[in-house]
Enzyme design. Structure first.
Site, PDB file in Angstrom:
ATOM      1  N   CYS A   1       0.840  -1.198   0.000  1.00 54.95           N
ATOM      2  CA  CYS A   1       0.000   0.000   0.000  1.00 54.95           C
ATOM      3  C   CYS A   1       0.871   1.242   0.000  1.00 54.95           C
ATOM      4  O   CYS A   1       1.820   1.320   0.775  1.00 54.95           O
ATOM      5  CB  CYS A   1      -0.830   0.046   1.279  1.00 54.95           C
ATOM      6  SG  CYS A   1      -2.363  -0.830   1.155  1.00 54.95           S
TER       7      CYS A   1
ATOM      8  N   TYR B   1      -7.647  -8.987   7.188  1.00 52.16           N
ATOM      9  CA  TYR B   1      -8.671  -8.217   6.471  1.00 52.16           C
ATOM     10  C   TYR B   1      -9.943  -9.064   6.328  1.00 52.16           C
ATOM     11  O   TYR B   1     -10.028 -10.159   6.884  1.00 52.16           O
ATOM     12  CB  TYR B   1      -8.118  -7.731   5.123  1.00 52.16           C
ATOM     13  CG  TYR B   1      -6.963  -6.762   5.316  1.00 52.16           C
ATOM     14  CD1 TYR B   1      -7.149  -5.580   6.028  1.00 52.16           C
ATOM     15  CD2 TYR B   1      -5.686  -7.042   4.836  1.00 52.16           C
ATOM     16  CE1 TYR B   1      -6.098  -4.696   6.247  1.00 52.16           C
ATOM     17  CE2 TYR B   1      -4.625  -6.154   5.047  1.00 52.16           C
ATOM     18  CZ  TYR B   1      -4.845  -4.994   5.758  1.00 52.16           C
ATOM     19  OH  TYR B   1      -3.809  -4.126   5.987  1.00 52.16           O
TER      20      TYR B   1
HETATM   21  C1  LIG Z   1       4.347  -0.162   3.505  1.00 54.78           C
HETATM   22  C2  LIG Z   1       3.825  -1.539   3.333  1.00 54.78           C
HETATM   23  C3  LIG Z   1       2.597  -1.733   2.735  1.00 54.78           C
HETATM   24  C4  LIG Z   1       2.086  -3.035   2.543  1.00 54.78           C
HETATM   25  N1  LIG Z   1       0.913  -3.208   1.891  1.00 54.78           N
HETATM   26  C5  LIG Z   1       0.478  -4.460   1.585  1.00 54.78           C
HETATM   27  C6  LIG Z   1      -0.654  -4.663   0.757  1.00 54.78           C
HETATM   28  O1  LIG Z   1      -1.242  -3.745   0.269  1.00 54.78           O
HETATM   29  N2  LIG Z   1      -1.051  -5.931   0.527  1.00 54.78           N
HETATM   30  C7  LIG Z   1      -0.395  -6.990   1.052  1.00 54.78           C
HETATM   31  O2  LIG Z   1      -0.783  -8.140   0.822  1.00 54.78           O
HETATM   32  N3  LIG Z   1       0.710  -6.820   1.795  1.00 54.78           N
HETATM   33  C8  LIG Z   1       1.162  -5.585   2.060  1.00 54.78           C
HETATM   34  N4  LIG Z   1       2.331  -5.419   2.772  1.00 54.78           N
HETATM   35  C9  LIG Z   1       3.118  -6.609   3.164  1.00 54.78           C
HETATM   36  C10 LIG Z   1       4.210  -6.860   2.114  1.00 54.78           C
HETATM   37  O3  LIG Z   1       3.657  -7.304   0.895  1.00 54.78           O
HETATM   38  C11 LIG Z   1       5.227  -7.923   2.605  1.00 54.78           C
HETATM   39  O4  LIG Z   1       4.546  -9.135   2.818  1.00 54.78           O
HETATM   40  C12 LIG Z   1       5.927  -7.491   3.870  1.00 54.78           C
HETATM   41  O5  LIG Z   1       6.425  -6.170   3.764  1.00 54.78           O
HETATM   42  C13 LIG Z   1       7.083  -8.434   4.215  1.00 54.78           C
HETATM   43  O6  LIG Z   1       8.024  -8.475   3.195  1.00 54.78           O
HETATM   44  P1  LIG Z   1       9.416  -7.632   3.256  1.00 54.78           P
HETATM   45  O7  LIG Z   1      10.134  -8.079   4.472  1.00 54.78           O
HETATM   46  O8  LIG Z   1      10.115  -8.003   1.974  1.00 54.78           O
HETATM   47  O9  LIG Z   1       9.064  -6.170   3.317  1.00 54.78           O
HETATM   48  C14 LIG Z   1       2.827  -4.137   2.989  1.00 54.78           C
HETATM   49  C15 LIG Z   1       4.062  -3.919   3.614  1.00 54.78           C
HETATM   50  C16 LIG Z   1       4.576  -2.652   3.753  1.00 54.78           C
HETATM   51  C17 LIG Z   1       5.943  -2.476   4.373  1.00 54.78           C
END
Ligand SMILES: Cc1cc2nc3c(=O)[nH]c(=O)nc-3n(C[C@H](O)[C@H](O)[C@H](O)COP(=O)(O)O)c2cc1C
Ligand SMILES: Cc1cc2nc3c(=O)[nH]c(=O)nc-3n(C[C@H](O)[C@H](O)[C@H](O)COP(=O)(O)OP(=O)(O)OC[C@H]3O[C@@H](n4cnc5c(N)ncnc54)[C@H](O)[C@@H]3O)c2cc1C
Length: 783
Positions: free
Chosen positions: A414, A570
């Site tokens: 997001c 959600y």
């Molecule tokens: C700022 C932000 C927004 C996110 N928005 C979503 C989203 O819209 N939908 C979703 O399934 N996961 C969302 N996530 C989770 C990420 O897709 C991901 O699973 C999570 O950041 C862990 O991965 P990473 O360690 O590579 O950041 C969001 C994470 C962050 C940091």
């Protein structure tokens, strides 16, 4: 000073030696209930790094220990008639009995009093001691006596194991994975002195029972093991010494110090034998205690410093041991793997050893792993090079008719930057630059199916024409200017809706301008969050219709793939988790009931979404909370979606309830992807604290996921994939013509940088003791 040490194992004896060296005037006594040479077990194993420590802290015992050692560099994995050897591991084995005799002798020389056959049952007799060291092993009587204080947590693992010996010589740390008519057996074996090797046999409880091992005596069970592993033992005997079958207890103690008493070694914490660190931990505890005693002004401070300073290292080792033991407990998941991929999984199971690291140490092995991976890709109809394959991250993947040019994915994130759900310039640049950056697949952020489905006022949506036009523009750009495919993630916020933008307070309710929220049950997220309305059938129908309409708009935008968001607490996730679904109708209760509505939505989407385009579902594979979803449930959830036609499960975790206790760490969600992929037999995408291309390759090559998503790393580096391609020399990575000079430069520089890096790593790596020994004994003629 007077020091009493209860337990004459490696922890107690080494503590006695180091403390006596530090305080020659101190009166130090070790009380051991056994006789001096009356020790159980066979060999122990140390890494080169541990021996370096011993050399610093007590050179005389180090010299004697190393004279007695058997050295080896290789790990050999025997599986289904194959053997894979990986060098550069630097291990030493030694007889436990010899180790204890050396430590006893050294302690005596220094003036430590050793009292054998002294079974201590009450520490009151040490009332005049300044320090009482509790080194009384895994079943510590004193830890249990003060259980309320030390608060040990004992996790008895499911697999059965027995520790035996053999005369079979071995030139490598040897893992044998043996299929039998009853199920899989594993042997962990290594030589510890000439003509003697340690053999730890391990199997799951069902196989143990089926094999009729229950109730057998030591001799009988040794005979059974000799029958199973006879082909490898080549006529050598299996030896027993209190070799009863047991379950391994993982022990963690909340406190290690009580007044002037301190827990050391197995008494305070254990580490599973599969990473061979029990004796290392015990002796390094002694080092940490001696260091703290040296530095601190008082005993109290010293003991506090010991506990504070040592805990992190012990917990890190325990975490690695945990990950490793879980791999062995679930070995059947990988039983049908290609043997070289299986061996790669064994090597990389505990995260410390990675793809890049193995490429340096065992390039031929990694080349075989890459070839096997490429062959699997070729078998799916891709014309890829199997002789000189690119790294797994750059191998293509097909889901239905969608082809991805590589396996790196931009995770949905997001941006909280939409106005009335319309993706604007920020989104255009954000998605566009990540597509140009080389990822094979890009996910949109959670795109909400109606105004009321939004998490925050800044979330994007796809319920009107203006939003559709905004997304259309982005998709067109991605398709026109990159090789990336783009997946639309559709979701409904449920009880986490009507909340503030991330930077104003994640999941906190809006103070004004909010809207009514829905959920499976009327339970607010925070106590002061809005109480959601429990969905009735009419609300379900309306939400389902909104999803279908958004998907139809998504198809008109030209999205390549569709993901249904059923994770992170959600709306649809709120049905799946028993923590948020307390319904008593057909949509609550059993997992099948809780899945009913999410599956209905999925099926409606699947029917509306073109048959040639793939669909994924995002799930929280654990709630990280008591009574919530577990990995086993996630397998059932994945199976249900797979039956409904899902092509990929996007395995995330948590964010269901506020008081969850996630265990973070590098690649912390990957074990769940592994479990879902290899138990439910469905393609998965893993995500979560994966930050390097090395980790991406390690996960893919070990068969723990089919795609790897990175969220936060992509926020700061849109070109993560292009850079990784330069590092691995994956020339075919897409780069728009405008950027080609940059691509040429980074490829040229990366090749040189990589060569320099490897040379440095090789130069900086000290020779292992096995290498030094081999050099010392090499005949001159061979020079
Ligand atoms: C700022 C932000 C927004 C996110 N928005 C979503 C989203 O819209 N939908 C979703 O399934 N996961 C969302 N996530 C989770 C990420 O897709 C991901 O699973 C999570 O950041 C862990 O991965 P990473 O360690 O590579 O950041 C969001 C994470 C962050 C940091
Ligand atoms: C199957 C198996 C394989 C293993 N393989 C390895 C390996 O390869 N490498 C490795 O490093 N480690 C290995 N370990 C772990 C290793 O054996 C222990 O972690 C290590 O010995 C711990 O040392 P310690 O001094 O804390 O405890 P221990 O070695 O258990 O010593 C505790 C001592 O306290 C004595 N004692 C207990 N209660 C009393 C009392 N009330 N009064 C007096 N004395 C008492 C006991 O007799 C014992 O001698 C293995 C363990 C198992 C079970």
């Amino acid at each position: 000073m007077k020091i009493a040490i209860i337990g004459g194992g490696p922890a107690g004896l080494y503590a006695a030696i180091l403390l006596k060296k530090q305080r020659p005037e101190a009166e130090i006594t070790v009380y051991e209930r056994n006789r001096a040479d009356d020790t159980f077990g066979f060999g122990v194993v140390f890494s080169d790094a541990t021996l370096d420590n011993f050399e610093i802290y007590d050179p005389p015992s180090y010299r004697r220990i190393t004279q007695e050692f058997a050295y080896w560099d290789d790990i050999a994995v025997h599986f289904r008639g194959t053997v894979h050897r990986v060098g550069g591991n630097g291990f030493c084995g030694c007889s436990r009995r010899r180790l204890l005799l050396i430590l006893q002798e050294r302690a005596r020389e220094l003036g430590v009093a050793l009292l054998f056959e002294a079974d201590i049952d009450d520490e009151a007799r040490f009332a005049d001691a300044d320090l009482v060291v509790l080194a009384d092993g895994i079943n510590s009587r004193f830890r249990d006596k003060y259980i309320e204080h030390f608060q040990p947590e004992v996790d008895v693992r499911s697999n059965m194991f027995a520790w035996m010996g053999s005369t079979r010589p071995l030139d490598a740390f040897t893992f044998i994975f043996q299929e039998t008519e009853w199920g899989p057996f594993i042997a962990h074996a290594y030589q510890y002195e000439v003509g003697r090797s340690t053999w730890i046999f391990e199997t799951d409880p069902a196989t143990f029972k089926r094999a009729g091992l229950e109730g057998l005596n030591e001799k009988q069970s040794a005979d059974r093991m000799a029958g199973i592993f006879g082909w490898f033992l080549e006529g050598h005997q299996l030896l027993t010494n209190r070799s009863m079958w047991r379950n391994f207890p993982m022990i963690r103690s909340k406190r290690w110090v009580k007044d002037n008493m301190v827990l050391l070694g197995d008494a305070k914490a254990t580490a599973h034998f599969s990473i061979g660190s029990g004796t290392k931990l015990a002796m390094e505890d002694a080092i940490a205690l001696a260091d703290a005693m040296h530095r601190a002004p008082t005993m109290d401070v010293a003991l506090q410093q010991y506990e504070q300073g040592r805990r992190e290292e012990v917990e890190k080792t325990q975490h690695a041991a945990d990950v490793s033991l879980v791999w062995f407990e679930h070995v059947d998941r990988f039983w049908d793997f290609d043997p070289v991929q299986f061996a790669f999984g064994v090597m990389t199971r505990a995260k410390a050893i990675t793809y890049d690291n193995l490429t340096l140490r065992a390039p031929d092995f990694v080349s075989e792993v890459e070839k096997a991976f490429a062959k699997q890709v070729r078998a799916k109809g891709f014309d890829v090079d199997v002789e000189k394959p690119v790294a797994p991250m750059f191998q293509p993947l097909r889901l239905r008719e969608m082809e991805l040019s590589n396996r790196a994915v931009v995770s949905p994130m997001c941006m909280y930057s939409a106005k009335e759900g319309v993706p604007g310039d920020f989104h255009f640049v954000h998605y566009g630059s990540r597509a140009i950056g080389g990822a094979g697949l890009i996910f949109t952020e959670m795109t909400c199916v109606s105004r009321e489905a939004r998490i925050t006022p800044g979330c994007t949506g796809l319920w009107n024409d203006e939003q559709e036009a905004g997304w259309h523009r982005i998709v067109d750009f991605v398709h026109a200017n990159s090789a990336a495919k783009i997946c639309l993630q559709l979701g409904h916020a449920g009880r986490k809706g009507a909340t503030k933008l991330m930077w104003d307070g994640m999941d906190r309710p809006l103070e004004e301008g909010g809207w009514d929220v829905l959920s499976a049950s009327p339970i607010p997220y925070f106590p002061d969050s809005q109480v959601p309305r429990e969905m009735d059938r009419a609300a379900m129908d309306a939400v389902k219709a909104a999803f279908v309409q958004a998907a139809e708009r998504g198809e008109r935008c030209g999205f390549d793939m569709l993901e249904l968001h059923c994770a992170h607490g959600y709306l649809l996730a709120s049905f799946i988790s028993p923590l948020t679904n307390q319904r008593t109708d057909a949509y609550g209760g059993s997992l099948a009931n809780r899945l009913r509505f999410p599956l209905e939505v999925f099926e409606a989407l699947r029917a509306a979404w073109p048959a040639h385009k793939p669909m994924s579902v995002r799930i929280s594979a654990t709630d990280w909370a008591e009574g919530g979803i577990t990995g086993d449930d996630a397998v059932a959830v994945a199976r249900a979606f797979a039956e409904a036609g899902v092509d990929l499960v996007d395995v995330s975790t948590g964010q269901t309830v506020r008081d969850a206790q996630p265990v973070y760490g590098r690649m912390f969600q990957t074990p769940f992807s592994d479990q879902v992929r290899n138990e439910a037999r469905v393609a998965t995408m893993c995500v979560g604290n994966i930050t390097t291309a090395d980790q991406v390759n390690t996960i893919l090559a070990a068969g723990r996921a089919d795609l790897v998503a990175l969220g936060r790393p992509h926020l700061v580096d849109p070109s993560f994939t292009l850079k990784a391609a330069a590092w691995y020399g994956a020339e075919a990575v897409f780069c728009p013509p405008q950027y080609l000079p940059g691509k040429e430069q980074i490829f040229r520089n990366s090749e040189r940088d990589r060569q320099d890096f490897e040379d440095l790593r090789i130069k900086a790596k000290p020779k292992t003791r096995a290498e030094l020994k081999a050099e010392a004994t090499k005949p001159l003629a061979a020079e």
